[in-house]
Design an enzyme around this catalytic site. Structure first.
Site, PDB file in Angstrom:
ATOM      1  N   GLY A  46       5.135  17.493  -7.458  1.00 47.73           N
ATOM      2  CA  GLY A  46       5.094  16.346  -8.577  1.00 47.73           C
ATOM      3  C   GLY A  46       5.027  14.558  -7.559  1.00 47.73           C
ATOM      4  N   GLN A  90      -3.691 -16.087  11.775  1.00 49.25           N
ATOM      5  CA  GLN A  90      -2.537 -15.596  12.179  1.00 49.25           C
ATOM      6  C   GLN A  90      -1.606 -15.269  10.248  1.00 49.25           C
ATOM      7  OE1 GLN A  90       0.743 -17.001  14.468  1.00 49.25           O
ATOM      8  NE2 GLN A  90      -0.018 -15.641  16.201  1.00 49.25           N
ATOM      9  N   GLN A  95      -2.393 -11.501  -2.658  1.00 44.53           N
ATOM     10  CA  GLN A  95      -2.467 -13.253  -1.736  1.00 44.53           C
ATOM     11  C   GLN A  95      -3.676 -13.541  -0.803  1.00 44.53           C
ATOM     12  OE1 GLN A  95       0.426 -14.960  -3.271  1.00 44.53           O
ATOM     13  NE2 GLN A  95       0.212 -16.436  -1.148  1.00 44.53           N
ATOM     14  N   GLU A 141       7.649  10.156 -13.030  1.00 44.32           N
ATOM     15  CA  GLU A 141       7.840  11.433 -12.075  1.00 44.32           C
ATOM     16  C   GLU A 141       9.330  11.295 -10.772  1.00 44.32           C
ATOM     17  OE1 GLU A 141       6.666  14.798 -10.940  1.00 44.32           O
ATOM     18  OE2 GLU A 141       5.326  14.733 -12.025  1.00 44.32           O
ATOM     19  N   SER A 201      11.931   5.290  -8.382  1.00 45.82           N
ATOM     20  CA  SER A 201      12.882   4.915  -7.796  1.00 45.82           C
ATOM     21  C   SER A 201      14.530   4.936  -7.763  1.00 45.82           C
ATOM     22  CB  SER A 201      12.280   3.815  -7.036  1.00 45.82           C
ATOM     23  OG  SER A 201      11.324   3.784  -6.637  1.00 45.82           O
TER      24      SER A 201
END
Length: 379
Positions: free
Chosen positions: A241, A278, A337, A364, A367
């Site tokens: 999972g 850049q 962004q 699942e 964190s």
């Protein structure tokens, strides 16, 4: 460890991507707005073996290995996490049926699910118990040749569209995690009801519900596996999972990256595409690097699962789930962004990826839970 996909895996990726580009991408925004469950797309995906991809071939599935299965998940989520979730989750609970279910369960339900005729659900979480599986309060009391199930389940994917659910309940309440049993429960039984949860931040095309089981009676033969062994049976699929969610996160991040690249090459400021500045180049470079790192870790976890290295797989699946979900949110944020103001409105998919990515850090195992698991295996 390097992961070079073989010809078969590349062919699977190509097939899923073509399907997703043709069938999912054109309607993704509308399903997000309407919150309509994409049943027609689920049925069509089943024609290509993208539903229940790991269901054995003898029951109508594609019999894909773990790596192939997560490639399917990744590509579906790349196209749109909401519809990707609906298609990919249509077989929730079938791993338990395949591994521990009686033959009649497999013959009755697996072909229907693999064919896209119906969806299944896995009912574990409760209103007061998410990460604390052992604390569940739903009970199943033996009454002759039946069990009587009472309780509430919360955050159940496919809750209002599934015809069958694998429901976890306490058969020996005083035993904690040692007293949990899995039951195969058809959703049309008396006392079974589902209330759709519609006010979600993301993956809005995916069905989510609260389930109520009030005196639901199921035959004793509907026990999946062994009585009081449900928690241990469930543990066998934690790594599967979590790796699946990591694949979802990688797909979402890839989609957000590609949307940002496309916009950066088209949007002009000061007489040139913003992709030539850049500041944008560096954002894209960081996003692409994060996605590839997450993909490699996810494929590593899938490989360990496929090789049967249970302890190693537990560690790498948690690492993959943690890292991929975190970078999915970061990459989707940077995608917004890059779009600037255009990323804050629904005209472009950037804001949808941003909303959709967030769930991968929660379900699942959050964190924080993944960090606990990883630390237990490292320290």
């Amino acid at each position: 460890m390097a992961f070079t996909l073989d010809e078969e895996a590349r062919a699977i990726r190509s097939a899923v991507r073509e399907f997703a580009e043709n069938e999912i991408v054109p309607v993704a925004a509308e399903h997000d707005r309407s919150r309509e469950y994409p049943e027609a797309i689920r049925r069509k995906a089943a024609e290509y073996d993208f539903v229940g991809a790991s269901i054995p071939t003898e029951y109508g599935g594609a019999g894909m290995d773990m790596l192939a299965s997560i490639i399917v998940t990744e590509e579906l989520w790349r196209a749109d996490p909401g519809i990707g979730s609906a298609v990919g989750s249509a077989s929730f609970g079938t791993n338990m049926i395949v591994r521990f279910g009686d033959e009649w369960m497999k013959e009755e339900w697996l072909p229907k699910i693999a064919a896209g005729e119906t969806a299944s659900a896995s009912a574990i979480s409760e209103p007061a118990h998410g990460s604390d599986v052992a604390g569940m309060e739903t009970t199943a009391r033996r009454d002759g040749e039946e069990y009587v199930i009472d309780g509430n389940k919360m955050w159940i994917t496919n809750g209002t569209v599934a015809d069958v659910a694998v429901v976890m309940a306490k058969t020996t309440p005083e035993a904690g995690h040692e007293g949990i049993t899995a039951f195969l429960v058809p959703t049309d039984l008396e006392g079974f009801s589902a209330e759709k949860i519609d006010n979600k931040l993301g993956i809005r095309a995916s069905d989510l519900a609260e389930l109520r089981l009030e005196g639901v009676r199921v035959p004793a033969e509907n026990v999946v596996g062994e009585v009081d062994e449900g928690f241990y049976q469930l543990m066998e699929f934690f790594a599967v999972g979590r790796t699946g969610v990591a694949a979802q996160a990688v797909g979402c991040a890839q989609g957000a990256l590609e949307a940002a690249v496309e916009y950066a090459n088209e949007r002009e400021q000061f007489g040139q595409p913003i992709a030539e500045f850049q500041a944008i180049e560096h954002k894209i470079a960081d996003m692409a690097t994060q996605v590839e790192a997450a993909r490699a870790l996810t494929y590593r976890a899938a490989s360990e699962i496929e090789q049967g290295n249970q302890d190693v797989a537990a560690k790498y699946s948690s690492m993959a789930k943690l890292f991929a979900s975190e970078i999915a949110v970061d990459v989707a944020d940077e995608g917004v962004q890059v779009h600037g103001g255009a990323g804050y409105v629904t005209d472009f998919p950037a804001e949808r990826y941003y909303r959709d990515a967030r769930i991968t850090k929660i379900y699942e195992g959050t964190s924080e839970i993944q960090k606990n698991i990883i630390a237990d295996r490292v320290l």
